[in-house]
Design a protein around this motif. Structure first.
Motif, PDB file in Angstrom:
ATOM      1  N   SER A 196      99.062 -21.001   6.608  1.00 15.89           N
ATOM      2  CA  SER A 196      99.099 -20.192   7.601  1.00 15.89           C
ATOM      3  C   SER A 196      98.101 -19.022   7.586  1.00 15.89           C
ATOM      4  CB  SER A 196     100.498 -19.606   7.428  1.00 15.89           C
ATOM      5  OG  SER A 196     100.425 -18.624   8.751  1.00 15.89           O
ATOM      6  N   GLN A 197      97.925 -18.520   6.378  1.00 18.74           N
ATOM      7  CA  GLN A 197      96.955 -17.504   6.169  1.00 18.74           C
ATOM      8  C   GLN A 197      95.535 -17.941   6.412  1.00 18.74           C
ATOM      9  OE1 GLN A 197      98.571 -14.397   6.172  1.00 18.74           O
ATOM     10  NE2 GLN A 197      97.961 -13.639   4.226  1.00 18.74           N
ATOM     11  N   SER A 198      95.169 -18.862   5.672  1.00 19.38           N
ATOM     12  CA  SER A 198      93.789 -19.228   5.759  1.00 19.38           C
ATOM     13  C   SER A 198      93.422 -20.069   7.299  1.00 19.38           C
ATOM     14  CB  SER A 198      93.430 -20.381   4.604  1.00 19.38           C
ATOM     15  OG  SER A 198      94.327 -21.508   4.675  1.00 19.38           O
ATOM     16  N   THR A 199      94.377 -20.745   7.788  1.00 17.30           N
ATOM     17  CA  THR A 199      94.008 -21.677   8.903  1.00 17.30           C
ATOM     18  C   THR A 199      94.540 -20.933  10.401  1.00 17.30           C
ATOM     19  OG1 THR A 199      94.315 -23.414   7.699  1.00 17.30           O
ATOM     20  CG2 THR A 199      94.345 -23.752  10.089  1.00 17.30           C
ATOM     21  N   LEU A 200      95.917 -20.490  10.376  1.00 20.15           N
ATOM     22  CA  LEU A 200      96.151 -19.901  11.844  1.00 20.15           C
ATOM     23  C   LEU A 200      95.893 -18.414  11.707  1.00 20.15           C
ATOM     24  CD1 LEU A 200      99.837 -21.341  11.668  1.00 20.15           C
ATOM     25  CD2 LEU A 200      97.843 -22.323  12.547  1.00 20.15           C
ATOM     26  N   HIS A 201      96.008 -17.585  10.637  1.00 25.93           N
ATOM     27  CA  HIS A 201      95.714 -15.991  10.773  1.00 25.93           C
ATOM     28  C   HIS A 201      94.202 -16.131  10.964  1.00 25.93           C
ATOM     29  CE1 HIS A 201      99.538 -14.021   9.285  1.00 25.93           C
ATOM     30  NE2 HIS A 201      99.842 -14.988   9.333  1.00 25.93           N
ATOM     31  N   ALA A 202      93.434 -16.910  10.580  1.00 23.24           N
ATOM     32  CA  ALA A 202      91.924 -16.571  10.578  1.00 23.24           C
ATOM     33  C   ALA A 202      91.562 -16.767  11.992  1.00 23.24           C
ATOM     34  CB  ALA A 202      91.110 -17.803   9.570  1.00 23.24           C
ATOM     35  N   ALA A 203      92.250 -17.726  12.762  1.00 26.78           N
ATOM     36  CA  ALA A 203      91.992 -17.773  14.251  1.00 26.78           C
ATOM     37  C   ALA A 203      92.464 -16.771  15.124  1.00 26.78           C
ATOM     38  CB  ALA A 203      92.343 -19.230  14.652  1.00 26.78           C
ATOM     39  N   LEU A 204      93.808 -16.600  14.588  1.00 25.90           N
ATOM     40  CA  LEU A 204      94.319 -15.585  15.271  1.00 25.90           C
ATOM     41  C   LEU A 204      93.776 -14.038  15.203  1.00 25.90           C
ATOM     42  CD1 LEU A 204      98.187 -16.668  14.879  1.00 25.90           C
ATOM     43  CD2 LEU A 204      96.426 -17.049  16.860  1.00 25.90           C
ATOM     44  N   ASN A 205      93.032 -13.782  14.126  1.00 26.45           N
ATOM     45  CA  ASN A 205      92.419 -12.550  13.876  1.00 26.45           C
ATOM     46  C   ASN A 205      91.522 -12.358  14.852  1.00 26.45           C
ATOM     47  OD1 ASN A 205      93.442 -10.535  11.908  1.00 26.45           O
ATOM     48  ND2 ASN A 205      93.125 -12.229  10.385  1.00 26.45           N
ATOM     49  N   VAL A 206      90.954 -13.388  15.429  1.00 26.97           N
ATOM     50  CA  VAL A 206      89.733 -13.441  16.072  1.00 26.97           C
ATOM     51  C   VAL A 206      90.084 -13.242  17.700  1.00 26.97           C
ATOM     52  CG1 VAL A 206      87.648 -14.899  17.222  1.00 26.97           C
ATOM     53  CG2 VAL A 206      88.089 -14.781  14.811  1.00 26.97           C
ATOM     54  N   ILE A 207      91.226 -14.359  17.943  1.00 23.76           N
ATOM     55  CA  ILE A 207      91.888 -14.265  19.315  1.00 23.76           C
ATOM     56  C   ILE A 207      92.461 -12.991  19.703  1.00 23.76           C
ATOM     57  CG2 ILE A 207      93.581 -15.605  20.787  1.00 23.76           C
ATOM     58  CD1 ILE A 207      93.223 -17.901  18.983  1.00 23.76           C
ATOM     59  N   SER A 247      94.893 -25.424  19.200  1.00 22.98           N
ATOM     60  CA  SER A 247      96.013 -26.506  19.204  1.00 22.98           C
ATOM     61  C   SER A 247      95.940 -27.463  17.824  1.00 22.98           C
ATOM     62  CB  SER A 247      96.038 -27.114  20.390  1.00 22.98           C
ATOM     63  OG  SER A 247      96.981 -28.100  20.333  1.00 22.98           O
ATOM     64  N   ALA A 248      94.604 -27.722  17.707  1.00 16.91           N
ATOM     65  CA  ALA A 248      94.388 -28.807  16.783  1.00 16.91           C
ATOM     66  C   ALA A 248      94.951 -28.287  15.222  1.00 16.91           C
ATOM     67  CB  ALA A 248      93.013 -29.207  16.746  1.00 16.91           C
ATOM     68  N   LYS A 249      94.826 -26.927  15.088  1.00 18.89           N
ATOM     69  CA  LYS A 249      95.239 -26.410  13.812  1.00 18.89           C
ATOM     70  C   LYS A 249      96.640 -26.494  13.571  1.00 18.89           C
ATOM     71  CE  LYS A 249      91.276 -22.770  14.145  1.00 18.89           C
ATOM     72  NZ  LYS A 249      90.540 -23.508  13.417  1.00 18.89           N
ATOM     73  N   LEU A 250      97.457 -26.751  14.537  1.00 17.73           N
ATOM     74  CA  LEU A 250      98.839 -26.999  14.505  1.00 17.73           C
ATOM     75  C   LEU A 250      99.146 -28.452  14.126  1.00 17.73           C
ATOM     76  CD1 LEU A 250      99.972 -24.605  17.316  1.00 17.73           C
ATOM     77  CD2 LEU A 250     100.044 -23.964  14.678  1.00 17.73           C
ATOM     78  N   LEU A 302      98.655 -20.201  23.711  1.00 15.54           N
ATOM     79  CA  LEU A 302      98.241 -20.787  22.701  1.00 15.54           C
ATOM     80  C   LEU A 302      99.314 -22.330  22.566  1.00 15.54           C
ATOM     81  CD1 LEU A 302      97.051 -18.435  19.952  1.00 15.54           C
ATOM     82  CD2 LEU A 302      95.722 -19.640  21.841  1.00 15.54           C
ATOM     83  N   LEU A 303     100.443 -22.147  23.147  1.00 13.68           N
ATOM     84  CA  LEU A 303     101.336 -23.142  23.095  1.00 13.68           C
ATOM     85  C   LEU A 303     101.673 -23.831  24.376  1.00 13.68           C
ATOM     86  CD1 LEU A 303     104.028 -21.623  20.592  1.00 13.68           C
ATOM     87  CD2 LEU A 303     101.791 -22.855  19.998  1.00 13.68           C
TER      88      LEU A 303
END
Length: 230
Positions: free
Chosen positions: A103-114, A158-161, A201-202
């Motif tokens: 979650s930290q490396s994949t989701l948070h990395a994107a959400l920090n930008v979004i 979406s692909a990250k999920l 995003l969902l």
């Protein structure tokens, strides 16, 4: 005795937005523990419990003060073993560590930008002045450089999920037949963007969306009690 949870909010106190604080709120509710939620601003965090931590969540449980969402979950599991388990055993605890890393490396990395600009806009001026340089230092980019990446991150989110989406075809929760702390880790990330960002995003009908909606309804609708960003 009621536990105090210190959590992060902007100018709208009805939307405490930290993903890590949401992990802890859901963990406390999962354990069936009474807790008070005390919101603090970005610049107030160093004052929490005498400066015990540079970040929130922080909880006070009687004489004990614990910081860090995973350490808090460990503390709750050890201190209240007679209440519903957050991990379901040592294997579940190890699994939650993996889920947190993903979650930290994949989701948070994107959400920090979004969500970066929208988080900034929801803070008080004194917090904005701190937030800009601290996030630029963390991301290694200027606000303008991050903003230029936002559309691409939304398109690719979406692909990250996909790992979660595939898993949910065979079980209703990350924890299996019922939610565990691993579910709250990912929920916290998606709740974060739900509360601060207008990005959607969902997608309707997606297994991840259905899982997230079930998470919002857990523990008397604790997650849904905070209104989504308009």
């Amino acid at each position: 005795m009621t536990i105090t949870l210190y959590e992060l909010a902007g100018t709208d106190l009805s939307r405490p937005f930290s993903p890590h604080c949401w992990k802890t709120a859901m963990a406390l509710a999962h354990k069936g523990l009474d807790f008070d939620r005390k919101t603090v601003s970005v610049t107030q965090v160093p004052q929490v419990e005498g400066g015990v931590s540079k970040t929130v969540p922080v909880i006070r449980d009687g004489s004990r003060v614990v910081a860090d969402s995973f350490l808090i979950a460990d503390y709750l599991e050890e201190t209240y073993p007679d209440r519903p388990s957050l991990f379901g055993g040592e294997g579940g605890q190890a699994m939650a560590r993996f889920v947190e890393s993903w979650s930290q490396s994949t989701l948070h990395a994107a959400l920090n930008v979004i969500a970066l600009q929208e988080i900034h806009d929801r803070l008080a001026p004194e917090d904005q002045a701190y937030f800009i340089p601290s996030r630029e230092a963390r991301l290694g980019k200027s606000f303008d450089e991050v903003a230029a990446l936002r559309d691409a991150e939304i398109a690719g989110f979406s692909a990250k999920l996909t790992p979660l989406r595939v898993m949910l075809k065979s079980q209703p929760w990350i924890g299996g037949s019922s939610p565990l702390f691993a579910d709250y880790i990912v929920f916290g990330a998606l709740q974060w963007v739900r509360l601060v960002s207008t990005a959607r995003l969902l997608e309707e009908g997606d297994a991840v969306t259905d899982w997230f909606e079930r998470c919002l309804d857990l523990h008397g609708g604790l997650g849904r009690s905070a209104p989504a960003a308009g």
